[in-house]
Design an enzyme around this catalytic site. Structure first.
Site, short mmCIF file in Angstrom:
data_model
loop_
_atom_site.label_atom_id
_atom_site.label_comp_id
_atom_site.label_asym_id
_atom_site.label_seq_id
_atom_site.Cartn_x
_atom_site.Cartn_y
_atom_site.Cartn_z
N GLY A 164 49.94 85.68 -11.14
CA GLY A 164 50.26 84.29 -11.46
C GLY A 164 49.22 83.31 -10.96
N ASN A 290 47.83 94.29 -17.25
CA ASN A 290 49.23 93.91 -17.12
C ASN A 290 50.07 94.90 -17.90
OD1 ASN A 290 48.93 91.67 -15.46
ND2 ASN A 290 48.36 90.39 -17.19
N ARG A 292 53.06 95.03 -19.05
CA ARG A 292 54.29 94.42 -19.54
C ARG A 292 54.00 93.55 -20.75
NH1 ARG A 292 52.84 89.31 -18.18
NH2 ARG A 292 51.61 89.15 -16.28
N VAL A 295 53.42 86.65 -21.69
CA VAL A 295 53.98 85.38 -22.15
C VAL A 295 53.38 85.03 -23.52
CG1 VAL A 295 54.16 82.90 -21.63
CG2 VAL A 295 54.21 84.57 -19.76
P1 ADP Z 1 46.33 86.79 -11.56
O1 ADP Z 1 46.78 88.20 -11.67
O2 ADP Z 1 46.80 86.12 -10.31
O3 ADP Z 1 46.59 85.99 -12.80
P2 ADP Z 1 43.59 87.33 -12.34
O4 ADP Z 1 42.74 88.33 -11.64
O5 ADP Z 1 44.17 87.75 -13.65
O6 ADP Z 1 44.73 86.85 -11.37
O7 ADP Z 1 42.74 86.00 -12.55
C1 ADP Z 1 43.32 84.82 -13.05
C2 ADP Z 1 42.24 83.80 -13.34
O8 ADP Z 1 41.51 83.49 -12.15
C3 ADP Z 1 41.18 84.26 -14.33
O9 ADP Z 1 41.57 84.09 -15.67
C4 ADP Z 1 40.02 83.35 -13.95
O10 ADP Z 1 40.20 82.04 -14.46
C5 ADP Z 1 40.15 83.27 -12.44
N1 ADP Z 1 39.31 84.33 -11.80
C6 ADP Z 1 39.71 85.51 -11.32
N2 ADP Z 1 38.68 86.22 -10.80
C7 ADP Z 1 37.58 85.45 -10.95
C8 ADP Z 1 36.17 85.62 -10.65
N3 ADP Z 1 35.71 86.70 -10.05
N4 ADP Z 1 35.33 84.62 -10.98
C9 ADP Z 1 35.79 83.49 -11.59
N5 ADP Z 1 37.08 83.27 -11.89
C10 ADP Z 1 37.98 84.24 -11.59
#
Ligand code: ADP
Length: 457
Positions: A164, A290, A292, A295
């Protein structure tokens, strides 16, 4: 096929799943907390059963109560939706022990995907591109500083069991890292029950591109498309689209091949989403899986005609996807060679006040008018008189707009959002209208930092 499915969720996704079950001739059981007794999902299901008080830990996250509810109602499967217990492998295991089918992948897969560092390590081992970083657990400050120097600042500290968009911290130098590491660890412990954090290179202005996959229990697999999810606030998605534009055909094809390779390595079953960051040179990096329903699944549904929820339920009941895959792959391709018809955009409508730092805006909805017309879909659980409760997620609905091309879906989105009326509470509709008025957004010229870069707040 299942006879009766219990939906272990609430809100718009419970309604969405009940409808899918009904179309498949499956009876449905809604669960609800005492605060949700009048919520629509309890009115349109065949049966309903109370699982506890308003607090999520005592109701929607209460594994024992949900399993009991499934047994009492004679449910042969549980659909977890998204959020709550959807990625909880213990819950999936408990379902299995009680001879109830958990609609999702097996718990082994959930265990790998649920631990981001584990998933990254596995991808790295199999030569899937990942962000330069150090996915192992980090405790020692001096060692972490050494690693960060090697990776090169800025780095991002992430929680292995995070989700999230929560608990991520960006460090620009040694001092930042020294302050933020202990903070990130204690935040991770509080939010996710585990203080395992890792660091990776902070990619500047990337795009978030993700691939949906559909796999059956017999090794058949395909991707019905990819989504653009770069419009984010505090790393949380705000607007999603399918297909993503302004990416070369070569990169998309390479990403898809990578996703299918990774899925085969994992022996993936059921629905899944592989998330990537794409930099300005079209280098892509795996970030997470993910396990699942997402959204934003409707934008893929609108551009492919596939009902992803129904297919997921069919897969869990033992159906194969041979015909589905064959029909999809032989469907008409767009000008970029993708099996996608037109363009779809989803706007997350939250009960939040954009004028007041997006603070939650619970309360009674005095009046609601939902826009309609060709290509306009609103997945929701609200109606005039609904009470938006303070205990739960602020998402009150998703406006999904389909057009023959991106321009048409943008024009329709503007018209639909202007027509929308929700009185009594504040919503994010004005924020979406502001984004729709932005030139770079309209031209598809954006990254995950769009909202800050364009002063949208
Ligand atoms: P969560 O599982 O909490 O959603 P994610 O790993 O999917 O976390 O990352 C969510 C968002 O955070 C990404 O879409 C991006 O915008 C930002 N993000 C995550 N890792 C990086 C990174 N190494 N560099 C830049 N932005 C990042």
């Amino acid at each position: 096929m299942f006879k009766r499915v219990l939906i272990a969720n609430r809100g718009e996704i419970a309604v969405r799943i009940i409808r899918a079950c009904r179309e498949l001739g499956i009876e449905t059981v809604a669960v609800y907390s005492t605060a949700d007794s009048e919520s629509i999902h309890t009115k349109i299901s065949d049966k309903k059963i109370c699982i506890g008080p308003p607090q999520v830990s005592k109701s929607y996250l209460n594994i024992a109560n949900i399993i009991s509810a499934a047994k009492i109602t004679g449910s042969d499967a549980i659909h977890p939706g998204y959020g709550f217990l959807a990625e909880n492998s213990l819950f999936a295991k408990e379902c299995g022990k009680n001879e109830i089918v958990f609609i999702g992948p097996g718990y082994n897969l959930m265990d790998i995907a649920g631990n981001k560092s584990k998933a990254i390590a596995l991808m790295k081992e199999n030569k899937i591109p990942v962000i330069p970083g150090h996915e192992k657990r980090l405790d020692d400050l001096r060692y972490t500083v050494k690693i960060a120097k090697k990776i090169g600042y800025p780095v991002i500290i992430k929680a292995s069991f995070g989700g999230g968009g929560k608990g991520m911290r960006i460090a620009s130098d040694d001092n930042d890292l020294k302050t933020l590491l202990p903070l990130a660890r204690s935040e991770a412990k509080n939010a996710f029950g585990n203080d395992h954090v890792y660091i990776e290179k902070y990619i500047k202005n990337p795009r978030h591109i993700e691939f949906q996959i559909i796999a059956d229990n017999y090794g058949n697999i395909f991707s019905p498309g990819f989504r653009e999810c770069s419009i984010q606030r505090r790393h949380q998605k705000v607007i999603e689209e399918a297909p993503a534009i302004n990416i070369s055909r070569k990169t998309i094809e390479l990403m898809e091949t990578t996703v299918l390779k990774a899925s085969r390595i994992l022996k993936y079953q059921n629905l899944g989403t592989f998330e990537f960051l794409l930099d300005s040179n079209e280098n892509f990096y795996f970030i997470e899986i993910n396990t699942r329903l997402q959204v934003e699944h409707p934008v893929t549904e609108m551009t492919t005609g596939i009902d992803i929820v129904k297919e997921q339920i069919k897969i869990s009941s033992g159906n194969d996807i041979l015909d589905l895959k064959k029909n999809f792959l032989s469907s008409t391709k767009n000008s970029k060679g993708q099996n996608a018809n037109g363009h779809a955009i989803e706007f997350r409508i939250n009960a939040e006040d954009p004028e007041n730092d997006f603070s939650p805006s619970p309360g009674k909805i005095d009046y609601v008018h939902i826009p309609g017309g060709p290509g306009i879909r609103f997945d929701t659980f609200i109606e005039t008189g609904s009470n938006i409760l303070p205990y739960y997620d602020s998402l009150i609905g998703k406006l999904i707009v389909w057009g023959r091309d991106r321009k048409e879906s943008l024009d329709k989105s503007l018209s639909a959002l202007k027509e929308f009326k929700i009185d009594g509470i504040k919503t994010t509709i004005p924020f979406h209208l502001k984004i729709l008025g932005n030139k770079n957004f309209n031209e598809g010229n954006f990254s995950t930092s769009f909202i800050e870069d364009e002063n949208m707040l």
